[in-house]
Design an enzyme around this catalytic site. Sequence first.
Site, PDB file in Angstrom:
ATOM      1  N   SER A 148      18.640  -2.990  84.712  1.00 46.42           N
ATOM      2  CA  SER A 148      19.734  -3.685  85.385  1.00 46.42           C
ATOM      3  C   SER A 148      19.164  -4.783  86.263  1.00 46.42           C
ATOM      4  O   SER A 148      18.005  -4.699  86.693  1.00 46.42           O
ATOM      5  CB  SER A 148      20.474  -2.667  86.250  1.00 46.42           C
ATOM      6  OG  SER A 148      21.239  -3.318  87.236  1.00 46.42           O
ATOM      7  N   TYR A 162      19.325   3.651  92.788  1.00 49.85           N
ATOM      8  CA  TYR A 162      19.433   3.204  91.390  1.00 49.85           C
ATOM      9  C   TYR A 162      18.391   2.110  91.138  1.00 49.85           C
ATOM     10  O   TYR A 162      17.669   2.133  90.137  1.00 49.85           O
ATOM     11  CB  TYR A 162      20.858   2.694  91.185  1.00 49.85           C
ATOM     12  CG  TYR A 162      21.201   2.073  89.864  1.00 49.85           C
ATOM     13  CD1 TYR A 162      21.279   2.833  88.700  1.00 49.85           C
ATOM     14  CD2 TYR A 162      21.518   0.705  89.781  1.00 49.85           C
ATOM     15  CE1 TYR A 162      21.649   2.243  87.488  1.00 49.85           C
ATOM     16  CE2 TYR A 162      21.892   0.120  88.589  1.00 49.85           C
ATOM     17  CZ  TYR A 162      21.952   0.901  87.440  1.00 49.85           C
ATOM     18  OH  TYR A 162      22.324   0.313  86.248  1.00 49.85           O
TER      19      TYR A 162
HETATM   20  N1  LIG Z   1      27.851  -1.054  83.348  1.00 52.85           N
HETATM   21  C1  LIG Z   1      27.180  -2.065  83.885  1.00 52.85           C
HETATM   22  O1  LIG Z   1      27.750  -3.025  84.418  1.00 52.85           O
HETATM   23  C2  LIG Z   1      25.667  -2.056  83.827  1.00 52.85           C
HETATM   24  C3  LIG Z   1      24.969  -3.119  84.437  1.00 52.85           C
HETATM   25  C4  LIG Z   1      23.583  -3.138  84.372  1.00 52.85           C
HETATM   26  C5  LIG Z   1      22.910  -2.122  83.710  1.00 52.85           C
HETATM   27  N2  LIG Z   1      23.597  -1.100  83.145  1.00 52.85           N
HETATM   28  C6  LIG Z   1      22.811  -0.044  82.467  1.00 52.85           C
HETATM   29  O2  LIG Z   1      23.244   0.056  81.125  1.00 52.85           O
HETATM   30  C7  LIG Z   1      23.132   1.416  80.684  1.00 52.85           C
HETATM   31  C8  LIG Z   1      24.468   1.877  80.146  1.00 52.85           C
HETATM   32  O3  LIG Z   1      25.455   1.695  81.119  1.00 52.85           O
HETATM   33  P1  LIG Z   1      26.992   1.973  80.826  1.00 52.85           P
HETATM   34  O4  LIG Z   1      27.766   1.344  81.926  1.00 52.85           O
HETATM   35  O5  LIG Z   1      27.294   1.643  79.403  1.00 52.85           O
HETATM   36  O6  LIG Z   1      27.003   3.563  81.047  1.00 52.85           O
HETATM   37  P2  LIG Z   1      28.204   4.620  80.877  1.00 52.85           P
HETATM   38  O7  LIG Z   1      28.168   5.483  82.090  1.00 52.85           O
HETATM   39  O8  LIG Z   1      29.477   3.948  80.501  1.00 52.85           O
HETATM   40  O9  LIG Z   1      27.738   5.454  79.596  1.00 52.85           O
HETATM   41  C9  LIG Z   1      26.518   6.143  79.622  1.00 52.85           C
HETATM   42  C10 LIG Z   1      26.620   7.457  78.870  1.00 52.85           C
HETATM   43  O10 LIG Z   1      25.457   8.208  79.250  1.00 52.85           O
HETATM   44  C11 LIG Z   1      25.820   9.576  79.299  1.00 52.85           C
HETATM   45  N3  LIG Z   1      24.878  10.280  80.180  1.00 52.85           N
HETATM   46  C12 LIG Z   1      24.922  10.374  81.540  1.00 52.85           C
HETATM   47  N4  LIG Z   1      23.902  11.122  81.976  1.00 52.85           N
HETATM   48  C13 LIG Z   1      23.185  11.502  80.892  1.00 52.85           C
HETATM   49  C14 LIG Z   1      22.015  12.296  80.696  1.00 52.85           C
HETATM   50  N5  LIG Z   1      21.384  12.851  81.762  1.00 52.85           N
HETATM   51  N6  LIG Z   1      21.555  12.508  79.438  1.00 52.85           N
HETATM   52  C15 LIG Z   1      22.195  11.952  78.384  1.00 52.85           C
HETATM   53  N7  LIG Z   1      23.308  11.183  78.489  1.00 52.85           N
HETATM   54  C16 LIG Z   1      23.789  10.973  79.740  1.00 52.85           C
HETATM   55  C17 LIG Z   1      27.234   9.593  79.818  1.00 52.85           C
HETATM   56  O11 LIG Z   1      27.904  10.783  79.394  1.00 52.85           O
HETATM   57  C18 LIG Z   1      27.837   8.324  79.193  1.00 52.85           C
HETATM   58  O12 LIG Z   1      28.560   8.604  78.022  1.00 52.85           O
HETATM   59  C19 LIG Z   1      22.634   2.209  81.880  1.00 52.85           C
HETATM   60  O13 LIG Z   1      21.216   2.347  81.804  1.00 52.85           O
HETATM   61  C20 LIG Z   1      23.003   1.341  83.050  1.00 52.85           C
HETATM   62  O14 LIG Z   1      22.165   1.568  84.154  1.00 52.85           O
HETATM   63  C21 LIG Z   1      24.955  -1.044  83.187  1.00 52.85           C
END
Ligand SMILES: NC(=O)c1ccc[n+]([C@@H]2O[C@H](COP(=O)([O-])OP(=O)(O)OC[C@H]3O[C@@H](n4cnc5c(N)ncnc54)[C@H](O)[C@@H]3O)[C@@H](O)[C@H]2O)c1
Length: 250
Positions: A148, A162
Site C-alpha cells: 500500500s 498497518y
Molecule cells: N482497499 C484499498 O483501498 C487498498 C489500498 C492499498 C492497499 N490495499 C491492499 O490490497 C490488498 C487487498 O485489499 P482489499 O481491500 O481487496 O481487501 P479485502 O479486505 O476487501 O479482501 C481481502 C480478503 O482477505 C481475506 N482475509 C483476511 N484475513 C485473512 C487471513 N488471515 N488469511 C487469509 N485470508 C484473509 C478476507 O476474508 C477478504 O476476503 C491488501 O493487502 C491491502 O492491504 C488495499
Amino acid sequence: MGMFDLTGHVALVTGAGQNAGAGIARALARQGAAVAVNDLRPERAEETCAEIEKAGGRAVPVPFDVTDIDAVRAEVARAADALDGTVDILVNNAGIPADMGYGPFRDIAPERWRGPVEINLFGAMNCVHAVLPGMREAGWGRVVQISSGAGRTGLAIGVSLYGAGKSGVEGFIRHVSQEEAKAGITANTLALGLMQSAGGPGIDRIAEGIPVGRLGRPEDVGAAVAFLASSEASWLTGQTVDLNGGSHTR
Ligand SMILES: NC(=O)c1ccc[n+]([C@@H]2O[C@H](COP(=O)([O-])OP(=O)(O)OC[C@H]3O[C@@H](n4cnc5c(N)ncnc54)[C@H](O)[C@@H]3O)[C@@H](O)[C@H]2O)c1
C-alpha cells in the site's frame, strides 16, 4: 496466446475471495494459470472459483489463515496436488486484519500492535517459505507482494501499525529477490493506492484528487500482477511498483 501466457503455471492468491484478490485470481486464470484461491472465509474463496470456472478457467478453493504456518504448508501441498503442478506463482494479497488498529499510535494499546504486522509480515513469510522449495526445484518462480502507499509514505490517518507491516514486508521481499534471483525466481511488490472498494464518506473528493481521476479497480491490480507473474517480466525483480493512478510519483 501471445505475450504473458501463464499456461502450465499454478498460482496461489491469498485473500482472493473479494475485491483486489479476486481481480488478481481472475486475471491469472484468464492468462491460463490454474489458480488456488485462498481466503479465510471459505464461501468467498468458493465464489471466486465459481467465477473463474464460469469464464472457462481452472481454480480450487484453499481456505486457510495465512498467519497459521501449519495450515499454509498443508494447503500449499493440497493445492499443488489438486492442480497437478507446483505452486510457482505466489501472490500475497491478504493484508487487512480483523482489527486494523486504527488511530494515532500514542493511543493504541500494545495488545493491538501485532494484528496488522502479523498478517502482512508473518503471513507473507509463511507463504513464501512454503512455496520456495517447489519454485527452486522448478527453476522458475514469481512472488508478488501486495502493499500500500501506507508502506511507502508516512500519513497522519491512523494507520501506523498497518504501515509497519507493509514497510516490513517490502523490505523482506527485496532481500528474498536477491537470495533467489539466480534460481529463476523474481520477487516484487505492488503498492496500491486507494481502491474503489474502500468506499466511505468523502471518497468522491479523494477520487477527484487522483491524477487519473478515479480509484483503483480489481482489474487494474489483476493486469499488473499478470505482467509481474509472466515469463516476460524475468528482468524485473526486487522492486516496489506504485499502482495508484499517479497519486505518488517517485
Ligand atoms: N482497499 C484499498 O483501498 C487498498 C489500498 C492499498 C492497499 N490495499 C491492499 O490490497 C490488498 C487487498 O485489499 P482489499 O481491500 O481487496 O481487501 P479485502 O479486505 O476487501 O479482501 C481481502 C480478503 O482477505 C481475506 N482475509 C483476511 N484475513 C485473512 C487471513 N488471515 N488469511 C487469509 N485470508 C484473509 C478476507 O476474508 C477478504 O476476503 C491488501 O493487502 C491491502 O492491504 C488495499
